[in-house]
Design an enzyme around this catalytic site. Structure first.
Site, short mmCIF file in Angstrom:
data_model
loop_
_atom_site.label_atom_id
_atom_site.label_comp_id
_atom_site.label_asym_id
_atom_site.label_seq_id
_atom_site.Cartn_x
_atom_site.Cartn_y
_atom_site.Cartn_z
N ARG A 32 0.82 -1.22 0.00
CA ARG A 32 0.00 0.00 0.00
C ARG A 32 0.85 1.26 0.00
NH1 ARG A 32 -3.68 2.64 4.50
NH2 ARG A 32 -5.42 3.48 3.28
N ALA A 96 -6.61 7.20 -0.49
CA ALA A 96 -6.49 5.74 -0.43
C ALA A 96 -7.48 5.30 0.63
CB ALA A 96 -5.07 5.33 -0.06
N SER A 97 -8.54 4.62 0.21
CA SER A 97 -9.65 4.31 1.11
C SER A 97 -9.21 3.40 2.25
CB SER A 97 -10.78 3.65 0.33
OG SER A 97 -11.26 4.50 -0.68
N ARG A 98 -10.00 3.40 3.30
CA ARG A 98 -9.74 2.55 4.45
C ARG A 98 -9.68 1.09 4.01
NH1 ARG A 98 -13.33 2.82 10.02
NH2 ARG A 98 -12.21 1.18 11.16
N PRO A 99 -8.60 0.36 4.33
CA PRO A 99 -8.45 -1.00 3.82
C PRO A 99 -9.60 -1.94 4.14
CG PRO A 99 -6.36 -0.20 4.66
CD PRO A 99 -7.38 0.83 5.00
#
Length: 374
Positions: A32, A96-99
């Protein structure tokens, strides 16, 4: 695989987000941190902007911790237009969205090798890389409206050896040149689903999209395409940035004047409607009144705002101005929600056809339904 990747995947698996072994393999394989710029913003209400700026060079520990924590990492603010001032409340416009949310949406999409997938909103590129691991990079098309965001995503994808097709365009039109698709996944929230996305999805294909109304910012819908329609239920609520072409702002600043306050109708609050306190009620009321904005402002009260009217619920008094009695409309919709058994988000559904959008409750064939808009 870095230690951060392994720890993040293990944490997500422990919380039940990676029950599919292929999905866990994808999270372990895609680093990531390579999709994050050196300068990012993290949600922090203690600073004047609402977000703390974190630089990899000057604060590497915090930057790396964010990269492999279950948090959303903002990668662009205010459409990249300017530098934030100390007292300027910034607006995140790419992230970057929350995993865990990424994993949830990928699981809902029921992905398999060889499926053709269209992603609406490339963002950092991290989700596109995960998609490539799940279906094969040749089958992934991702569309991003912002040229700078798109360029950064391409470079990040290339850095991890992933060569999916990234198109810089408005995602509302899909990517017809690469259609049709078995899956369409949006990483931006929508108030209405553009019909070209339905047209570009194969019979029996799925469309997964975060959903919002002007009253309620969270929701997600899973639609199956059949006979030129897309229909399905809302599922686990998520919150994403709104699709750029569908951003909506309340017109309160134009309408709330000294004169309007003097003209407003003032009345004592007779009972407290459920939508003021209950997320499920607010979701339902938002479906019944899709163009009415709602927000709570600490120290002021609860606001409702339409195109030509507003209402303020302040302690035990309701103030309303304009031709519509917005508080009355919202209270009636809230009472309807209570009268049908206080349904949850997943009890509602949505059908998108060439004629427009229809919301429904219960069974699509026999439950109550109503048009949202054409």
């Amino acid at each position: 695989m870095t230690i951060g990747q392994a720890r993040l995947a293990a944490a997500l698996a422990a919380d039940g987000y990676l029950d599919d072994g292929r999905l866990r393999d994808a999270f372990e394989a895609v680093p990531r941190h390579l999709f994050l710029p050196d300068r990012v913003w993290l949600d922090d209400s203690t600073v004047g902007t609402g977000y703390a700026q974190v630089n990899r060079g000057s604060d590497p520990d915090r930057w790396w911790a964010a990269a492999y924590s279950d948090v959303s990492v903002v990668t662009q603010i205010d459409d990249g237009a300017h530098e934030p001032l100390d007292d300027h409340w910034i607006t995140p416009t790419s992230s970057a969205s929350r995993p865990s949310v990424v994993a949830l949406m990928l699981a809902v999409a029921d992905l398999h090798p060889g499926q053709r997938v269209l992603e609406i909103g490339t963002g950092s590129g991290f989700n596109a890389a995960l998609l490539a691991r799940l279906v094969g990079e040749a089958h992934v098309t991702s569309v991003e409206i912002d040229p700078r965001v798109s360029a950064h995503a391409r470079a990040s994808l290339a850095a991890v050896g992933c060569h999916v097709c990234v198109v810089c365009a408005d995602g509302e039109g899909g990517v017809p040149a690469r259609a049709p698709y078995e899956r369409v996944l949006a990483t931006v929230s929508m108030l209405r689903l553009p019909y070209p996305l339905v047209e570009q999805t194969v019979e029996g294909g799925l469309i997964i999209a975060p959903w919002e109304t002007a009253m309620c910012p969270h929701g997600m819908v899973r639609l199956t395409v059949h006979d030129r329609q897309a229909s399905g239920r809302f599922c686990t609520p998520v919150t994403f940035m709104t699709m750029r072409g569908q951003r909506h702002r309340a017109r309160l600043a134009e309408m709330f004047t000294d004169e309007a306050w003097e003209e407003a109708r003032h009345q004592d609050l007779d009972g407290r409607p459920a939508f003021l306190d209950d997320d499920d009620a607010r979701f339902a009321v938002g479906l019944r009144l899709p163009a009415v904005h709602y927000w709570e402002q600490p120290g002021t009260g609860h606001w409702l705002c339409g195109d030509d009217s507003w209402a303020l619920i302040d302690d035990n008094v309701v103030h309303q101005w304009g031709p519509r009695a917005l508080f009355g409309e919202a209270s009636a919709a809230s009472a309807w929600w209570e009268g049908v058994g206080r349904p949850r988000v997943h009890d509602f559904g949505l059908t998108v056809s060439p004629d427009g959008h229809t919301a429904w409750l219960g069974a699509r064939e026999s439950g109550p339904s109503w048009p949202l808009f054409g």
